[in-house]
Structure formats: C-alpha cells, structure tokens
Enzyme design. Structure first.
Site, PDB file in Angstrom:
ATOM      1  N   THR A   1      -1.283   4.874   2.667  1.00 34.82           N
ATOM      2  CA  THR A   1      -2.275   3.844   2.969  1.00 34.82           C
ATOM      3  C   THR A   1      -2.829   4.018   4.374  1.00 34.82           C
ATOM      4  O   THR A   1      -3.797   3.357   4.735  1.00 34.82           O
ATOM      5  CB  THR A   1      -1.650   2.437   2.855  1.00 34.82           C
ATOM      6  OG1 THR A   1      -0.511   2.366   3.739  1.00 34.82           O
ATOM      7  CG2 THR A   1      -1.178   2.165   1.435  1.00 34.82           C
TER       8      THR A   1
ATOM      9  N   ARG B   1      -3.856  -4.174  -8.928  1.00 36.47           N
ATOM     10  CA  ARG B   1      -2.538  -4.823  -8.838  1.00 36.47           C
ATOM     11  C   ARG B   1      -2.691  -6.330  -8.649  1.00 36.47           C
ATOM     12  O   ARG B   1      -1.970  -7.122  -9.254  1.00 36.47           O
ATOM     13  CB  ARG B   1      -1.733  -4.228  -7.676  1.00 36.47           C
ATOM     14  CG  ARG B   1      -0.351  -4.855  -7.513  1.00 36.47           C
ATOM     15  CD  ARG B   1       0.376  -4.298  -6.297  1.00 36.47           C
ATOM     16  NE  ARG B   1       0.623  -2.875  -6.460  1.00 36.47           N
ATOM     17  CZ  ARG B   1       1.022  -2.084  -5.465  1.00 36.47           C
ATOM     18  NH1 ARG B   1       1.176  -2.582  -4.246  1.00 36.47           N
ATOM     19  NH2 ARG B   1       1.248  -0.803  -5.684  1.00 36.47           N
TER      20      ARG B   1
ATOM     21  N   LYS C   1      -2.536   4.726  -7.001  1.00 37.28           N
ATOM     22  CA  LYS C   1      -2.072   6.042  -6.562  1.00 37.28           C
ATOM     23  C   LYS C   1      -0.860   6.493  -7.384  1.00 37.28           C
ATOM     24  O   LYS C   1      -0.802   7.643  -7.831  1.00 37.28           O
ATOM     25  CB  LYS C   1      -1.740   5.994  -5.061  1.00 37.28           C
ATOM     26  CG  LYS C   1      -2.969   5.731  -4.186  1.00 37.28           C
ATOM     27  CD  LYS C   1      -2.645   5.824  -2.716  1.00 37.28           C
ATOM     28  CE  LYS C   1      -1.794   4.681  -2.215  1.00 37.28           C
ATOM     29  NZ  LYS C   1      -2.502   3.372  -2.275  1.00 37.28           N
ATOM     30  N   THR C   2       0.103   5.605  -7.575  1.00 38.60           N
ATOM     31  CA  THR C   2       1.275   5.950  -8.392  1.00 38.60           C
ATOM     32  C   THR C   2       0.875   6.207  -9.835  1.00 38.60           C
ATOM     33  O   THR C   2       1.382   7.131 -10.487  1.00 38.60           O
ATOM     34  CB  THR C   2       2.321   4.821  -8.328  1.00 38.60           C
ATOM     35  OG1 THR C   2       2.657   4.557  -6.963  1.00 38.60           O
ATOM     36  CG2 THR C   2       3.579   5.204  -9.096  1.00 38.60           C
TER      37      THR C   2
ATOM     38  N   ASP D   1       5.718   8.471  -2.280  1.00 35.44           N
ATOM     39  CA  ASP D   1       4.923   7.328  -1.844  1.00 35.44           C
ATOM     40  C   ASP D   1       5.179   7.070  -0.361  1.00 35.44           C
ATOM     41  O   ASP D   1       6.236   7.432   0.172  1.00 35.44           O
ATOM     42  CB  ASP D   1       5.313   6.100  -2.679  1.00 35.44           C
ATOM     43  CG  ASP D   1       4.270   4.999  -2.611  1.00 35.44           C
ATOM     44  OD1 ASP D   1       3.171   5.253  -2.092  1.00 35.44           O
ATOM     45  OD2 ASP D   1       4.550   3.882  -3.090  1.00 35.44           O
TER      46      ASP D   1
END
Length: 350
Positions: free
Chosen positions: A165, A224, A71-72, A116
């Site tokens: 999330t 990640r 997302k980032t 975020d």
C-alpha cells in the site's frame, strides 16, 4: 446491527479472521470474473498466457494500491489461471531469515508465492529475497565466526507476487526484482454496483438496482468496504424488511451505520472536524491530528487521508494538512476570522 465500536470502523482496511474467510468465499477465481481494473487485467492476461505457452514460471509481479482493492484476489487468480500451487505470507510475519528460507526451500516449480505488505520486510530478510527472486537460490550460512561458510541452495523457479500500500517504502533493489509492476486504483460507481450485485447474489440477498447503487456510492470505491456494508445492510433487511433490500432499506441501514453519502464514517468526520474546528482548517501536522483523534498516524495517512484528498476535502502541504473550502461547506463549519488564536483575539477557555 453491530455495536458502536464496530460501526465506527466499518471502512477500516483491517480485516478480522472471520472477514478474511468471508471475503475468500466471495473472491472471483478467474480473471474474466474480476470486475474493474481493466488495464491491470489486460497486462496480467497477456503475461499469464505467455507463461502458460512457454510452460515456465510467470515473471514476478508487484501490485501497488490502497487496501481492499483486490491485490490478494489477483494473486490467487494468477495461480488459478496458471493451475499451480499458491502460498502466501506477509512482511510482518517474517521475523527471521530462517522463516523465509524455510518457505523458499520448500517451494514448488512454477508456484505462486504471495507476500502481502512486502514493504514491511526487515532489511536482512529482504536481502534473502533478492537472490530468490533474481537467481532462484537461497544462501544459507553454516557455522559462526571465522569458520562460517555460505552455501547456495538452488530452489524451484517460482512466481513471486508482492503487494504494498506504500510504494515509497520499497527499496529500489527490491522493486527492481519485479518484472511487472501494476497499479490498482479505486473503482467507479458502476463497477462497484456490479460487485455489490455479485456479492448479494452469492449471499442470496435480493437487492434492487437503486439500492445496490446506493451501497456502491458509499463504499469509497473499495470492494472490501462494499462487502462489509452489504453484510450490515443484509442484517438490517432480514430484521426490519423481510430480507429484501430496496433503496429505503439501504439508506436506513447505512444511515444507522453513520456512513454518509460520500462513504465517510465516524473516523473520517472526526479527522476533518479536528482540522476544521480545533485548528481552524490548518495547517496542522499529521502527528498532531493523530494525537487529537486517538488514531495511529500510519492509519490516517494510508487509509483515511487519500480518500479525503480524493474528495477534495483535504490538502497535504509542506506546512501540514489543510482543509479546503469544500470541506468547510460540506461539514458546515464557519471559517474563523484572521488572527484567531493569537493575542487578544484568542478566546478564553475558562
């Protein structure tokens, strides 16, 4: 290799400052370099190109999905594609109205502003964001009591990008301010394999195709996690295998990390064995599992449960969490006879 406390957290979404810097160095800068999420990429590509042709700020974007899916990275890519400045913050960091007002009053034209964990904004701060996203203004209260006055301060037209999330915790008014709502899903093994190859190339680590597939398969469909595992595999290969990662080296390193063929780590196993052995497969409440495993309920619910459910090991029911037949078979735990734990059938603890 990392110590036991690090290895048991290898699939945790929480990132240290070092990991954030490491991941930033691996992030793709353009949409064409971003692997997976084909539908999300197509929608973003069209929206970015339309905004570029009009010379306007792009519509606000809400990115929804589990931790670690990019997302980032996508927010960064939007700013790169539009060739505009990028600024970021997170919901927990904004504790007062002035925190957000100060950022918004200095925002530049067409800039991408990324928030975020937007679901963790405090209600009064969220209200400040409403007018900023919809009307491109911030309201400032001057004075106190009966003499207080509200001044509306216009701000530059910008692109707000929110990431969450837990979409269920977003209020309807906030969600309604975003023109483009995108859902990110877990990556499949071929996509993960491409990501592992790309990361290995950037790290200068030679890796065989079957070894990359092994790392990809144990990464829970999350880039990640793949990058974290690959770093540990690289360390092992440099110490034990002259730096080259083949299938045998990858398996030995991942087994040493106690990450199994489904990508389950020590915490996953502890959760499942608690449900299976201590509570006979359930039903058992989330708070009870959290207390028994010494984990936070939110962490279990957001990080571990979705993947365990995706594998078909765990079900959420109105009465609580329940293990499936597949879980009993995989973890090799025999089912208890009916009536266990009640009356004369209850085993003596002492």
């Amino acid at each position: 290799m990392p110590d036991s406390s690090q290895s048991r957290r290898i699939v945790s979404p929480a990132a240290t400052d070092e990991e954030i810097q490491f991941e930033a160095s691996l992030r793709p800068k353009r949409l064409d370099d971003f692997t997976g999420q084909a539908k999300v990429k197509e929608l973003l590509s069209v929206t970015i190109e339309a905004a570029r042709r009009r010379g306007e700020a792009m519509d606000h974007v809400l990115l929804i999905g589990p931790p670690g899916l990019g997302k980032t990275t996508l927010a960064n890519i939007v700013s790169q594609e539009l060739d505009v400045p990028f600024d970021l913050t997170s919901g927990p960091m904004l504790q007062k109205k002035l925190d957000l007002t100060g950022i918004l009053s200095n925002i530049r034209n067409r800039q991408v502003f990324f928030i975020d964990e937007i679901h963790r904004l405090l209600p009064d701060i969220e209200e400040v964001l409403y007018s900023a996203l919809e009307d491109f203004r911030v309201d400032i209260v001057i004075g106190q009591g009966p003499g207080a006055r509200t001044h509306s301060l216009p701000i530059a037209h910008f692109t707000g990008v929110g990431a969450t999330t837990r979409q269920g915790l977003l209020s309807a008014p906030l969600r309604g301010r975003f023109g483009l709502i995108l859902y990110l899903k877990h990556y499949d093994v071929p996509e993960m394999q491409k990501i592992v190859h790309r990361t290995a190339s950037l790290l200068g680590t030679p890796i065989d195709t079957d070894a990359a597939e092994e790392v990809a398969r144990r990464s829970r469909g999350t880039p990640r996690i793949a990058n974290r595992l690959l770093r540990r595999v690289r360390d092992y290969a440099q110490v034990r295998a002259e730096g080259h990662v083949d299938l045998k080296v990858a398996r030995m390193a991942l087994d040493l990390l106690e990450v199994d063929r489904f990508g389950l780590d020590e915490i996953d196993k502890k959760i499942m064995l608690t449900v299976l052995e201590k509570y006979g497969g359930g039903p058992v409440g989330l708070s009870t599992i959290a207390a028994s495993t010494d984990e936070e309920p939110d962490t279990i619910e957001e990080v571990y449960e979705p993947y365990l459910m995706q594998l078909g090991f765990l079900d959420r029911t109105p009465r609580g969490r329940m293990a499936t037949e597949r879980a009993f078979e995989y973890f090799n735990v025999p089912r208890r006879p009916m009536g266990w734990g009640m009356g004369p059938n209850q085993p003596k603890l002492f």
